[in-house]
Write a protein that holds these residues in place. Structure first.
Motif, mmCIF file in Angstrom:
data_model
loop_
_atom_site.group_PDB
_atom_site.id
_atom_site.type_symbol
_atom_site.label_atom_id
_atom_site.label_comp_id
_atom_site.label_asym_id
_atom_site.label_seq_id
_atom_site.Cartn_x
_atom_site.Cartn_y
_atom_site.Cartn_z
ATOM 1 N N GLU A 95 -1.124 -3.809 8.402
ATOM 2 C CA GLU A 95 -1.757 -4.866 8.671
ATOM 3 C C GLU A 95 -2.656 -5.071 7.566
ATOM 4 O OE1 GLU A 95 -1.437 -2.493 11.023
ATOM 5 O OE2 GLU A 95 0.108 -3.414 12.462
ATOM 6 N N LEU A 96 -3.021 -4.154 6.828
ATOM 7 C CA LEU A 96 -3.929 -4.365 5.694
ATOM 8 C C LEU A 96 -3.377 -5.009 4.756
ATOM 9 C CD1 LEU A 96 -5.789 -0.653 5.809
ATOM 10 C CD2 LEU A 96 -6.663 -2.895 6.702
ATOM 11 N N THR A 97 -3.881 -6.059 4.198
ATOM 12 C CA THR A 97 -3.533 -6.856 2.840
ATOM 13 C C THR A 97 -4.780 -7.084 1.942
ATOM 14 O OG1 THR A 97 -3.738 -9.067 4.348
ATOM 15 C CG2 THR A 97 -1.710 -7.858 4.229
ATOM 16 N N TYR A 98 -4.518 -6.948 0.775
ATOM 17 C CA TYR A 98 -5.711 -7.329 -0.141
ATOM 18 C C TYR A 98 -5.390 -8.462 -1.198
ATOM 19 C CZ TYR A 98 -6.787 -2.598 1.628
ATOM 20 O OH TYR A 98 -7.098 -1.422 2.423
ATOM 21 N N LYS A 99 -6.315 -8.696 -1.445
ATOM 22 C CA LYS A 99 -6.505 -10.226 -2.410
ATOM 23 C C LYS A 99 -5.772 -9.864 -3.684
ATOM 24 C CE LYS A 99 -9.953 -12.768 -0.143
ATOM 25 N NZ LYS A 99 -11.463 -13.541 -0.133
ATOM 26 N N ASN A 100 -6.164 -8.564 -4.193
ATOM 27 C CA ASN A 100 -5.600 -8.338 -5.459
ATOM 28 C C ASN A 100 -4.201 -7.497 -5.667
ATOM 29 O OD1 ASN A 100 -6.511 -5.779 -4.239
ATOM 30 N ND2 ASN A 100 -7.435 -4.958 -6.109
ATOM 31 N N ASN A 101 -3.725 -7.555 -4.509
ATOM 32 C CA ASN A 101 -2.555 -6.796 -4.312
ATOM 33 C C ASN A 101 -1.245 -7.870 -4.543
ATOM 34 O OD1 ASN A 101 -3.538 -4.422 -4.012
ATOM 35 N ND2 ASN A 101 -3.062 -4.051 -1.720
ATOM 36 N N MET A 117 0.895 -1.222 0.020
ATOM 37 C CA MET A 117 -0.031 0.070 0.072
ATOM 38 C C MET A 117 0.703 1.234 0.037
ATOM 39 S SD MET A 117 -2.794 1.236 2.707
ATOM 40 C CE MET A 117 -3.507 -0.249 2.847
ATOM 41 N N LYS A 118 0.764 2.238 -0.871
ATOM 42 C CA LYS A 118 1.577 3.373 -1.024
ATOM 43 C C LYS A 118 0.946 4.449 -0.111
ATOM 44 C CE LYS A 118 3.133 2.173 -5.565
ATOM 45 N NZ LYS A 118 3.447 2.437 -7.154
ATOM 46 N N ASP A 119 1.816 5.154 0.223
ATOM 47 C CA ASP A 119 1.347 6.605 0.982
ATOM 48 C C ASP A 119 0.528 7.409 -0.087
ATOM 49 O OD1 ASP A 119 2.095 5.509 3.275
ATOM 50 O OD2 ASP A 119 4.138 6.960 3.347
ATOM 51 N N THR A 120 0.999 7.397 -0.994
ATOM 52 C CA THR A 120 0.393 8.167 -2.323
ATOM 53 C C THR A 120 -1.290 8.062 -2.372
ATOM 54 O OG1 THR A 120 1.134 6.743 -4.155
ATOM 55 C CG2 THR A 120 2.274 8.954 -3.648
ATOM 56 N N PHE A 134 -19.073 -5.191 1.935
ATOM 57 C CA PHE A 134 -19.678 -5.103 3.422
ATOM 58 C C PHE A 134 -19.656 -6.405 4.253
ATOM 59 C CE2 PHE A 134 -21.310 -1.495 1.145
ATOM 60 C CZ PHE A 134 -20.767 -0.242 1.818
ATOM 61 N N SER A 135 -19.059 -7.461 3.675
ATOM 62 C CA SER A 135 -18.907 -8.690 4.432
ATOM 63 C C SER A 135 -17.861 -8.419 5.038
ATOM 64 C CB SER A 135 -18.893 -10.051 3.404
ATOM 65 O OG SER A 135 -17.902 -9.904 2.449
ATOM 66 N N ARG A 136 -17.370 -9.466 6.168
ATOM 67 C CA ARG A 136 -16.092 -9.313 6.776
ATOM 68 C C ARG A 136 -14.881 -9.766 5.959
ATOM 69 N NH1 ARG A 136 -14.749 -12.866 12.181
ATOM 70 N NH2 ARG A 136 -12.704 -11.776 12.794
ATOM 71 N N ASN A 137 -13.858 -8.720 6.002
ATOM 72 C CA ASN A 137 -12.707 -8.738 5.196
ATOM 73 C C ASN A 137 -12.696 -9.031 3.736
ATOM 74 O OD1 ASN A 137 -11.059 -8.916 7.564
ATOM 75 N ND2 ASN A 137 -11.531 -11.328 7.615
ATOM 76 N N GLY A 138 -14.214 -8.224 3.394
ATOM 77 C CA GLY A 138 -14.360 -8.220 1.750
ATOM 78 C C GLY A 138 -13.873 -7.187 1.095
ATOM 79 N N ALA A 139 -12.992 -6.189 1.496
ATOM 80 C CA ALA A 139 -12.477 -4.920 0.841
ATOM 81 C C ALA A 139 -11.263 -5.484 0.007
ATOM 82 C CB ALA A 139 -12.062 -3.961 1.841
ATOM 83 N N THR A 140 -11.094 -4.879 -1.065
ATOM 84 C CA THR A 140 -9.918 -5.409 -1.749
ATOM 85 C C THR A 140 -8.884 -4.005 -2.123
ATOM 86 O OG1 THR A 140 -11.279 -5.010 -3.797
ATOM 87 C CG2 THR A 140 -11.160 -7.215 -2.972
ATOM 88 N N SER A 141 -9.459 -2.766 -1.516
ATOM 89 C CA SER A 141 -8.560 -1.676 -1.583
ATOM 90 C C SER A 141 -9.169 -0.688 -0.646
ATOM 91 C CB SER A 141 -9.094 -1.117 -3.085
ATOM 92 O OG SER A 141 -10.450 -0.519 -3.065
ATOM 93 N N ILE A 142 -8.197 0.288 -0.412
ATOM 94 C CA ILE A 142 -8.273 1.238 0.678
ATOM 95 C C ILE A 142 -9.824 2.004 0.386
ATOM 96 C CG2 ILE A 142 -5.956 1.580 1.160
ATOM 97 C CD1 ILE A 142 -6.004 4.088 -0.472
#
Length: 219
Positions: free
Chosen positions: A213-219, A1-4, A142-150
């Motif tokens: 701590e945030l990790t995404y499946k598409n990253n 995840m980039k600060d930008t 809106f499910s648990r751990n369903g987000a794939t981006s910030i």
């Protein structure tokens, strides 16, 4: 995840907050006796338009490249019609929910529906801009751990904070303080607005502090 990416999210949210501030001050230069309390329905409409316009601009500026099929006119028209249907369904659904929770059934119908439109603007419009008229994607986000981006994480936070703000705004209504902002649905709309703005501020900060701590499946 980039600060930008987090900075882009923060700037987008600041624009949304700025649109709400503009909806309070700009109409006062053109409309007599304009205020949130005195002309509440007018402000609701203006605020909804301003926030929707900013979300659409952010979507058009930041949307990803699409395939030739998805860039066709027929696809765009179909998508627009679906988005309008989703938005209207959201408005009517919120209106029914408000009535079930105690809003007047036959009185102040316009006021109740205006609150439903405002809440849909804070919740459904960002979902439509980010996810499109795709109900499965909404369920995933809106499910648990369903987000794939910030952006989807921020969508979760702003949506929940808007709902919580609306719910908290209903508490002062039955109290006998005799304040003008206790009339239906002023306190609820103010609660929804403050909740939405709080979510816009909190989500970039929360994502920044939890970025490791945030990790995404598409990253």
């Amino acid at each position: 995840m980039k600060d930008t990416d987090i900075k882009r999210l923060l700037y987008a949210h600041l624009l949304c907050i700025f649109s709400i501030i503009l909806s309070i001050f700009i109409p006062s230069f053109f409309l007599e006796n304009f205020s949130i309390l005195e002309t509440h329905l007018t402000w609701l409409c203006i605020c909804s338009v301003f926030v929707t316009a900013v979300n659409l601009v952010l979507y058009l500026v930041g949307k990803p490249n699409t395939s030739s099929k998805r860039s066709s006119l027929s696809y765009k028209v179909t998508r627009l019609l679906k988005c309008c249907i989703y938005f209207l369904m959201s408005c009517f659904s919120f209106h029914v929910i408000f009535v079930l929770y105690g809003a007047p059934l036959t009185e102040l119908v316009l006021e109740t529906f205006s609150l439903a439109v405002l809440l849909s603007t804070f919740t459904t419009v960002p979902c439509l801009c980010l996810l499109g008229p795709n109900f499965k994607a909404w369920l995933r986000v809106f499910s648990r751990n369903g987000a794939t981006s910030i952006w989807e994480n921020s969508l979760q936070i702003t949506t929940i904070s808007s709902f919580v703000g609306t719910w908290l705004g209903a508490f002062p209504i039955p109290l006998d303080w005799g304040r003008p902002w206790q009339e239906w649905p002023i306190s609820c709309t103010l609660g929804a607005t403050f909740g939405y703005m709080a979510g816009l501020v909190i989500s970039p900060l929360w994502i920044y502090w939890n970025r490791k701590e945030l990790t995404y499946k598409n990253n």
